[in-house]
Motif scaffolding. Structure first.
Motif, PDB file in Angstrom:
ATOM      1  N   HIS A 217       0.855  -1.180   0.000  1.00 28.51           N
ATOM      2  CA  HIS A 217       0.000   0.000   0.000  1.00 28.51           C
ATOM      3  C   HIS A 217       0.884   1.220   0.000  1.00 28.51           C
ATOM      4  O   HIS A 217       1.697   1.378   0.903  1.00 28.51           O
ATOM      5  CB  HIS A 217      -0.888   0.019   1.260  1.00 28.51           C
ATOM      6  CG  HIS A 217      -2.261  -0.494   0.996  1.00 28.51           C
ATOM      7  ND1 HIS A 217      -3.228   0.272   0.402  1.00 28.51           N
ATOM      8  CD2 HIS A 217      -2.804  -1.712   1.221  1.00 28.51           C
ATOM      9  CE1 HIS A 217      -4.324  -0.465   0.286  1.00 28.51           C
ATOM     10  NE2 HIS A 217      -4.095  -1.673   0.758  1.00 28.51           N
ATOM     11  N   ASP A 218       0.756   2.061  -1.031  1.00 33.02           N
ATOM     12  CA  ASP A 218       1.560   3.281  -1.086  1.00 33.02           C
ATOM     13  C   ASP A 218       3.034   3.024  -0.823  1.00 33.02           C
ATOM     14  O   ASP A 218       3.676   3.747  -0.062  1.00 33.02           O
ATOM     15  CB  ASP A 218       1.044   4.315  -0.073  1.00 33.02           C
ATOM     16  CG  ASP A 218      -0.295   4.888  -0.489  1.00 33.02           C
ATOM     17  OD1 ASP A 218      -0.581   4.863  -1.708  1.00 33.02           O
ATOM     18  OD2 ASP A 218      -1.051   5.332   0.385  1.00 33.02           O
ATOM     19  N   GLY A 219       3.571   1.994  -1.432  1.00 35.02           N
ATOM     20  CA  GLY A 219       4.996   1.743  -1.321  1.00 35.02           C
ATOM     21  C   GLY A 219       5.467   1.182   0.009  1.00 35.02           C
ATOM     22  O   GLY A 219       6.670   1.170   0.284  1.00 35.02           O
ATOM     23  N   ARG A 220       4.533   0.710   0.814  1.00 32.05           N
ATOM     24  CA  ARG A 220       4.922   0.048   2.069  1.00 32.05           C
ATOM     25  C   ARG A 220       4.249  -1.307   2.141  1.00 32.05           C
ATOM     26  O   ARG A 220       3.176  -1.499   1.571  1.00 32.05           O
ATOM     27  CB  ARG A 220       4.441   0.864   3.287  1.00 32.05           C
ATOM     28  CG  ARG A 220       5.148   2.177   3.455  1.00 32.05           C
ATOM     29  CD  ARG A 220       4.534   2.963   4.610  1.00 32.05           C
ATOM     30  NE  ARG A 220       5.146   4.279   4.685  1.00 32.05           N
ATOM     31  CZ  ARG A 220       6.303   4.537   5.295  1.00 32.05           C
ATOM     32  NH1 ARG A 220       6.960   3.554   5.913  1.00 32.05           N
ATOM     33  NH2 ARG A 220       6.812   5.744   5.297  1.00 32.05           N
ATOM     34  N   ILE A 221       4.875  -2.224   2.875  1.00 27.36           N
ATOM     35  CA  ILE A 221       4.240  -3.514   3.064  1.00 27.36           C
ATOM     36  C   ILE A 221       3.222  -3.379   4.199  1.00 27.36           C
ATOM     37  O   ILE A 221       3.572  -3.135   5.349  1.00 27.36           O
ATOM     38  CB  ILE A 221       5.279  -4.605   3.375  1.00 27.36           C
ATOM     39  CG1 ILE A 221       6.174  -4.793   2.144  1.00 27.36           C
ATOM     40  CG2 ILE A 221       4.590  -5.914   3.739  1.00 27.36           C
ATOM     41  CD1 ILE A 221       7.273  -5.791   2.314  1.00 27.36           C
ATOM     42  N   ALA A 222       1.945  -3.487   3.818  1.00 29.96           N
ATOM     43  CA  ALA A 222       0.864  -3.287   4.785  1.00 29.96           C
ATOM     44  C   ALA A 222       0.555  -4.588   5.525  1.00 29.96           C
ATOM     45  O   ALA A 222       0.213  -4.576   6.706  1.00 29.96           O
ATOM     46  CB  ALA A 222      -0.384  -2.771   4.078  1.00 29.96           C
ATOM     47  N   GLU A 223       0.658  -5.700   4.824  1.00 29.55           N
ATOM     48  CA  GLU A 223       0.363  -6.996   5.436  1.00 29.55           C
ATOM     49  C   GLU A 223       1.246  -8.046   4.785  1.00 29.55           C
ATOM     50  O   GLU A 223       1.673  -7.900   3.639  1.00 29.55           O
ATOM     51  CB  GLU A 223      -1.093  -7.388   5.184  1.00 29.55           C
ATOM     52  CG  GLU A 223      -2.087  -6.756   6.120  1.00 29.55           C
ATOM     53  CD  GLU A 223      -3.461  -7.377   5.892  1.00 29.55           C
ATOM     54  OE1 GLU A 223      -3.853  -8.258   6.679  1.00 29.55           O
ATOM     55  OE2 GLU A 223      -4.103  -6.988   4.907  1.00 29.55           O
ATOM     56  N   GLN A 224       1.442  -9.123   5.497  1.00 31.23           N
ATOM     57  CA  GLN A 224       2.359 -10.155   5.039  1.00 31.23           C
ATOM     58  C   GLN A 224       1.905 -11.481   5.643  1.00 31.23           C
ATOM     59  O   GLN A 224       1.582 -11.530   6.822  1.00 31.23           O
ATOM     60  CB  GLN A 224       3.745  -9.773   5.555  1.00 31.23           C
ATOM     61  CG  GLN A 224       4.858 -10.658   5.192  1.00 31.23           C
ATOM     62  CD  GLN A 224       6.201  -9.927   5.419  1.00 31.23           C
ATOM     63  OE1 GLN A 224       6.235  -8.793   5.883  1.00 31.23           O
ATOM     64  NE2 GLN A 224       7.278 -10.604   5.113  1.00 31.23           N
ATOM     65  N   GLY A 225       1.860 -12.527   4.849  1.00 35.08           N
ATOM     66  CA  GLY A 225       1.488 -13.832   5.407  1.00 35.08           C
ATOM     67  C   GLY A 225       0.984 -14.750   4.327  1.00 35.08           C
ATOM     68  O   GLY A 225       1.118 -14.464   3.146  1.00 35.08           O
ATOM     69  N   ARG A 226       0.415 -15.863   4.739  1.00 31.03           N
ATOM     70  CA  ARG A 226      -0.170 -16.778   3.761  1.00 31.03           C
ATOM     71  C   ARG A 226      -1.636 -16.426   3.557  1.00 31.03           C
ATOM     72  O   ARG A 226      -2.256 -15.762   4.376  1.00 31.03           O
ATOM     73  CB  ARG A 226      -0.032 -18.225   4.232  1.00 31.03           C
ATOM     74  CG  ARG A 226       1.409 -18.702   4.229  1.00 31.03           C
ATOM     75  CD  ARG A 226       1.486 -20.199   4.209  1.00 31.03           C
ATOM     76  NE  ARG A 226       0.939 -20.721   2.952  1.00 31.03           N
ATOM     77  CZ  ARG A 226       1.403 -21.813   2.359  1.00 31.03           C
ATOM     78  NH1 ARG A 226       2.370 -22.499   2.888  1.00 31.03           N
ATOM     79  NH2 ARG A 226       0.862 -22.235   1.238  1.00 31.03           N
ATOM     80  N   TYR A 227      -2.189 -16.924   2.464  1.00 29.62           N
ATOM     81  CA  TYR A 227      -3.545 -16.549   2.065  1.00 29.62           C
ATOM     82  C   TYR A 227      -4.560 -16.728   3.190  1.00 29.62           C
ATOM     83  O   TYR A 227      -5.350 -15.831   3.474  1.00 29.62           O
ATOM     84  CB  TYR A 227      -3.947 -17.395   0.860  1.00 29.62           C
ATOM     85  CG  TYR A 227      -5.340 -17.129   0.378  1.00 29.62           C
ATOM     86  CD1 TYR A 227      -5.669 -15.913  -0.221  1.00 29.62           C
ATOM     87  CD2 TYR A 227      -6.348 -18.088   0.523  1.00 29.62           C
ATOM     88  CE1 TYR A 227      -6.944 -15.658  -0.670  1.00 29.62           C
ATOM     89  CE2 TYR A 227      -7.631 -17.847   0.081  1.00 29.62           C
ATOM     90  CZ  TYR A 227      -7.927 -16.637  -0.512  1.00 29.62           C
ATOM     91  OH  TYR A 227      -9.190 -16.395  -0.951  1.00 29.62           O
ATOM     92  N   PHE A 228      -4.505 -17.843   3.871  1.00 24.38           N
ATOM     93  CA  PHE A 228      -5.544 -18.125   4.866  1.00 24.38           C
ATOM     94  C   PHE A 228      -5.360 -17.329   6.149  1.00 24.38           C
ATOM     95  O   PHE A 228      -6.241 -17.298   6.990  1.00 24.38           O
ATOM     96  CB  PHE A 228      -5.625 -19.635   5.137  1.00 24.38           C
ATOM     97  CG  PHE A 228      -6.126 -20.369   3.939  1.00 24.38           C
ATOM     98  CD1 PHE A 228      -7.463 -20.261   3.551  1.00 24.38           C
ATOM     99  CD2 PHE A 228      -5.267 -21.111   3.140  1.00 24.38           C
ATOM    100  CE1 PHE A 228      -7.940 -20.904   2.412  1.00 24.38           C
ATOM    101  CE2 PHE A 228      -5.728 -21.754   2.008  1.00 24.38           C
ATOM    102  CZ  PHE A 228      -7.069 -21.654   1.640  1.00 24.38           C
ATOM    103  N   HIS A 229      -4.215 -16.654   6.275  1.00 23.21           N
ATOM    104  CA  HIS A 229      -3.986 -15.826   7.454  1.00 23.21           C
ATOM    105  C   HIS A 229      -4.356 -14.379   7.242  1.00 23.21           C
ATOM    106  O   HIS A 229      -4.437 -13.600   8.175  1.00 23.21           O
ATOM    107  CB  HIS A 229      -2.509 -15.914   7.888  1.00 23.21           C
ATOM    108  CG  HIS A 229      -2.114 -17.304   8.288  1.00 23.21           C
ATOM    109  ND1 HIS A 229      -0.917 -17.879   7.909  1.00 23.21           N
ATOM    110  CD2 HIS A 229      -2.777 -18.241   9.006  1.00 23.21           C
ATOM    111  CE1 HIS A 229      -0.879 -19.116   8.382  1.00 23.21           C
ATOM    112  NE2 HIS A 229      -1.975 -19.348   9.041  1.00 23.21           N
ATOM    113  N   LEU A 230      -4.546 -13.993   5.959  1.00 22.78           N
ATOM    114  CA  LEU A 230      -4.806 -12.581   5.675  1.00 22.78           C
ATOM    115  C   LEU A 230      -6.305 -12.290   5.612  1.00 22.78           C
ATOM    116  O   LEU A 230      -7.125 -13.149   5.481  1.00 22.78           O
ATOM    117  CB  LEU A 230      -4.135 -12.182   4.357  1.00 22.78           C
ATOM    118  CG  LEU A 230      -2.600 -12.216   4.360  1.00 22.78           C
ATOM    119  CD1 LEU A 230      -2.067 -11.819   3.009  1.00 22.78           C
ATOM    120  CD2 LEU A 230      -2.017 -11.309   5.430  1.00 22.78           C
TER     121      LEU A 230
END
Ligand code: ATP
Ligand code: MG
Length: 230
Positions: A217-230
């Motif tokens: 988001h806007d050049g920053r990592i907003a979230e990180q993880g596997r599909y079922f965790h997001l």
């Protein structure tokens, strides 16, 4: 110069702007372990393709660093870096040569048969055979008629043939029919299995399969993880 052997990718506090004053990536940090697939997702303009371009060194970072197997890529000769990475850009531009050489590019020792096998795997072989000159069709001059998605499949064939340690794939946003998509995904899964892969993903099927998802988001990592965790 050097030899990468593992295919681990580290972004450490990477900052980047195309033009002064407008930061596109801000303190981006992540690690891709050897053999992993990471999906980059996020709104248009969030910086996904920029990450791909920096790893291939179309541009150099302005803050932080990018490491492959612990080595700062800004200190690696561009040729050796690029021999190690296969990139399928969002908008593939083909070279002014025939289609066979466009696929062979980067692996000059490949036989014609290997070129055609790669084209079959990328699901572009039949399209190529539909031209009167087939694989000898010149790109550019005689107006080779390929859609964006078809050009991207030529680049996928090139990557399959090159079989690099790291694959960068900027998925075309153009909709593919589901059979084509299915064929290509199967081919890519084959080549990507033992390769580190960064994919700008628009398709849910790609995202679900990823080992790690980075949401920008806007050049920053907003979230990180596997599909079922997001
Ligand atoms: P999309 O999903 O639309 O492909 P993206 O997440 O891949 O978007 P980027 O191409 O990384 O986005 O672009 C991030 C930002 O950088 C955008 O605001 C874009 O306008 C800007 N940008 C991209 N390329 C350049 C360039 N060559 N010069 C100046 N600004 C650029
Ligand atoms: Mg993009």
């Amino acid at each position: 110069d050097l030899l990468f052997t593992e295919g681990r990718v580290d972004f450490q506090n990477v900052c980047f702007s195309y033009t002064a004053g407008k930061e596109i990536l801000s303190e981006v940090s992540f690690t891709v372990m050897p053999g992993q697939t990471v999906a980059l997702v996020g709104p248009s303009g969030s910086g996904k393709s920029t990450i791909i371009r920096l790893l291939f060194r179309f541009y150099d970072v302005q803050g932080g660093c990018i490491l492959i197997d612990g080595q700062d890529i800004s200190k690696v000769k561009q040729n050796s870096l690029r021999s190690y990475i296969g990139v399928v850009p969002q908008d593939t531009v083909l070279f002014n040569d025939n289609i066979r050489e466009n696929i062979r590019y980067g692996r000059i020792s490949a036989s014609d048969q290997e070129v055609e096998e790669a084209a079959v795997a990328a699901d572009i072989h039949h399209k190529i055979l539909s031209f009167p000159d087939g694989y000898d069709t010149e790109v550019g001059e005689r107006g080779l008629k390929l859609s964006g998605g078809e050009k991207q499949r030529v680049a996928i064939a090139r990557t399959i043939l090159k079989s690099p340690r790291i694959i960068l794939l900027d998925e075309a946003t153009s909709a593919l029919d589901s059979q084509t998509e299915c064929n290509i995904q199967a081919s890519l899964a084959k080549v990507c299995a033992n390769h580190t892969t960064l994919v700008v993903a628009h398709r849910l099927s790609t995202i679900i399969k990823a080992d790690q998802i980075l949401v920008l988001h806007d050049g920053r990592i907003a979230e990180q993880g596997r599909y079922f965790h997001l």
